[in-house]
Design an enzyme around this catalytic site. Sequence first.
Site, mmCIF file in Angstrom:
data_model
loop_
_atom_site.group_PDB
_atom_site.id
_atom_site.type_symbol
_atom_site.label_atom_id
_atom_site.label_comp_id
_atom_site.label_asym_id
_atom_site.label_seq_id
_atom_site.Cartn_x
_atom_site.Cartn_y
_atom_site.Cartn_z
ATOM 1 N N ARG A 8 -10.746 -28.043 -27.301
ATOM 2 C CA ARG A 8 -9.514 -27.747 -26.381
ATOM 3 C C ARG A 8 -8.211 -28.469 -27.127
ATOM 4 N NH1 ARG A 8 -8.565 -29.492 -22.035
ATOM 5 N NH2 ARG A 8 -7.952 -27.600 -21.139
ATOM 6 N N GLY B 102 -10.145 -21.698 -11.091
ATOM 7 C CA GLY B 102 -8.956 -21.972 -11.612
ATOM 8 C C GLY B 102 -8.134 -23.317 -11.205
ATOM 9 N N GLY C 160 -14.952 -23.998 -11.957
ATOM 10 C CA GLY C 160 -15.929 -24.704 -13.108
ATOM 11 C C GLY C 160 -15.085 -26.013 -13.444
ATOM 12 N N TYR D 151 -15.580 -27.064 -20.633
ATOM 13 C CA TYR D 151 -15.181 -26.584 -21.823
ATOM 14 C C TYR D 151 -15.274 -27.414 -23.093
ATOM 15 C CZ TYR D 151 -13.784 -23.324 -18.176
ATOM 16 O OH TYR D 151 -13.683 -22.740 -16.946
ATOM 17 N N GLU E 181 -15.377 -19.481 -7.507
ATOM 18 C CA GLU E 181 -15.663 -19.630 -8.608
ATOM 19 C C GLU E 181 -15.413 -20.802 -9.602
ATOM 20 O OE1 GLU E 181 -15.149 -16.033 -10.627
ATOM 21 O OE2 GLU E 181 -16.109 -14.855 -9.369
ATOM 22 N N CYS F 20 -12.465 -30.160 -42.139
ATOM 23 C CA CYS F 20 -11.397 -29.812 -43.315
ATOM 24 C C CYS F 20 -10.265 -28.839 -42.686
ATOM 25 C CB CYS F 20 -12.183 -29.351 -44.429
ATOM 26 S SG CYS F 20 -13.311 -30.433 -45.199
ATOM 27 N N GLU F 21 -9.520 -29.409 -41.669
ATOM 28 C CA GLU F 21 -8.563 -28.571 -41.150
ATOM 29 C C GLU F 21 -7.422 -29.569 -40.586
ATOM 30 O OE1 GLU F 21 -8.696 -25.149 -38.945
ATOM 31 O OE2 GLU F 21 -10.492 -24.576 -39.814
HETATM 32 N N1 LLP Z 1 -14.088 -17.391 -12.844
HETATM 33 C C1 LLP Z 1 -13.673 -16.480 -13.944
HETATM 34 C C2 LLP Z 1 -13.648 -15.118 -13.846
HETATM 35 C C3 LLP Z 1 -13.322 -17.058 -15.217
HETATM 36 O O1 LLP Z 1 -12.733 -16.326 -16.092
HETATM 37 C C4 LLP Z 1 -12.972 -18.542 -15.062
HETATM 38 C C5 LLP Z 1 -12.439 -19.130 -16.295
HETATM 39 C C6 LLP Z 1 -13.721 -19.215 -13.979
HETATM 40 C C7 LLP Z 1 -14.198 -18.626 -12.828
HETATM 41 C C8 LLP Z 1 -13.354 -20.837 -14.015
HETATM 42 O O2 LLP Z 1 -12.246 -21.226 -14.175
HETATM 43 P P1 LLP Z 1 -12.007 -22.748 -13.952
HETATM 44 O O3 LLP Z 1 -11.992 -23.057 -12.466
HETATM 45 O O4 LLP Z 1 -12.866 -23.481 -14.598
HETATM 46 O O5 LLP Z 1 -10.448 -22.834 -13.948
HETATM 47 N N2 LLP Z 1 -11.446 -22.833 -22.143
HETATM 48 C C9 LLP Z 1 -10.346 -22.991 -21.493
HETATM 49 C C10 LLP Z 1 -10.673 -22.502 -19.957
HETATM 50 C C11 LLP Z 1 -10.839 -21.134 -19.895
HETATM 51 C C12 LLP Z 1 -11.122 -20.599 -18.659
HETATM 52 C C13 LLP Z 1 -11.725 -19.011 -18.621
HETATM 53 N N3 LLP Z 1 -12.194 -18.512 -17.311
HETATM 54 C C14 LLP Z 1 -9.863 -24.457 -21.492
HETATM 55 O O6 LLP Z 1 -10.840 -25.278 -22.025
HETATM 56 O O7 LLP Z 1 -8.889 -24.939 -20.817
#
Ligand code: LLP
Length: 426
Positions: free
Chosen positions: A313, A240, A276, A381, A274, A352-353
């Site tokens: 996004r 997050g 990302g 993402y 976790e 086409c959007e």
């Molecule tokens: N752990 C869990 C259980 C999650 O659901 C997620 C992200 C993460 C870790 C990793 O979160 P991060 O560190 O990347 O914030 N597609 C969206 C983001 C969706 C995130 C979904 N879950 C975007 O492009 O902003």
Amino acid sequence: MHFFTYKKNKFYAEAVSIEKIAKEVGTPCYIYSHKTLTRHYAAFDEAFETVPHLICYSVKANSNISVLNTFIKAGSGVDIVSGGELFRSLKAGANPKKIVYSGVGKREDEIEYALKAGILMFNVESPEELRAINKIAGRLKKKAGFAIRVNPNVDPKTHPYVSTGLKKNKFGIETEQAIKEYVYAKNNLKNLTPIGVDCHIGSQLTQLSPFIDALKKTKEIITTLGSEGIEVKYLDMGGGLGITYKDENAPHPSKYGKAVIDATKRLGVTLIFEPGRVMVGNAGILVTKVLYTKQGTEKNFIIVDAAMNDLARPSLYGSYHAIKAVGKNSGKHVPADFKQGEITADVVGPICESGDFFAKDRELLYFKSGDLMAIMSAGAYGFSMSSNYNSRPRAAEVMVKGNKFSVIRERESYKDLIKGEDLAKS
Ligand code: LLP
């Protein structure tokens, strides 16, 4: 911090010219900087070097096996949410004992696959899932390590689509019920071992306070479980942590680390993270070519060869991605520092959007047909959410390491588009 920079008015990924990659690989293409990936991992890891911790990179942010392998080699585990992500992770060399499995809808075959692979733990999101894992583990004569993902009802103050820790969200189990489930599992679900408590409240968080508020609740649960004779080894804080796309003031991992370490003193657990986006977001760009430009009476448009199927996004969340010129634009004089502000335009794709855009009313350099454009902060993402909409083959992915680059995913072909399709029997 990333390693995409200008050298003499030309844009580089580390020591490789982006123009050169685009020429050889074509556009649109994703380009990742290896040095940025390893630096981001190290920054996060160092933030927690004084406490026991395990980083489980969140595969969904960017699941290319070369990206996964980069983190795995640096010592990372992985956070997965599907059988497909487990497959990729194992292919990339992940240690099963460093795999955590999250998600509200794990299927029976996926649970079985994860149990056979011997993952560290399931982050369980409902009482029914807990019972399902117990049953499947029993059938396989295995013990499943689990954490309950608690829903702490904390507002992460982020986009509603990526906010997950409120009661109205589908994620996790509310705190009171979570404790009851741990106790129930201890007494009744003999194929399960409680090893952790998990909490992930959302993505792209730019403030620390929601993390700390959620942590307070998780700590209370760990203490209550202790009084019930349930000792857990891990506290999984999810991912997050946000990044800077435009002018967000996202906390550096070291600041996040300090706050978390302070808040978990004397808890006696190993922290799991976790992350990302913070690992990959600013380590990747999407390079696209300008096809046409057109001036309307109300708007200017720059039409490029990438589209919302490549990077969803902006269309999906209205999110901002900086746009940079890759080379000297249009023969016009371009200032050495590539200052923006020559025209105001929408940057749009061929789909086409009207929702197919990368930027709206953006002040930009004058781009002309044939110019290359870099869409920044596209490593997280980006490709992982791409699709074949409008029957567009998915883009190539490239990894740059110093003065070398490799194609880590070939551009899809037209043949790839109909793979597995067939005509109905007559
Ligand atoms: N752990 C869990 C259980 C999650 O659901 C997620 C992200 C993460 C870790 C990793 O979160 P991060 O560190 O990347 O914030 N597609 C969206 C983001 C969706 C995130 C979904 N879950 C975007 O492009 O902003």
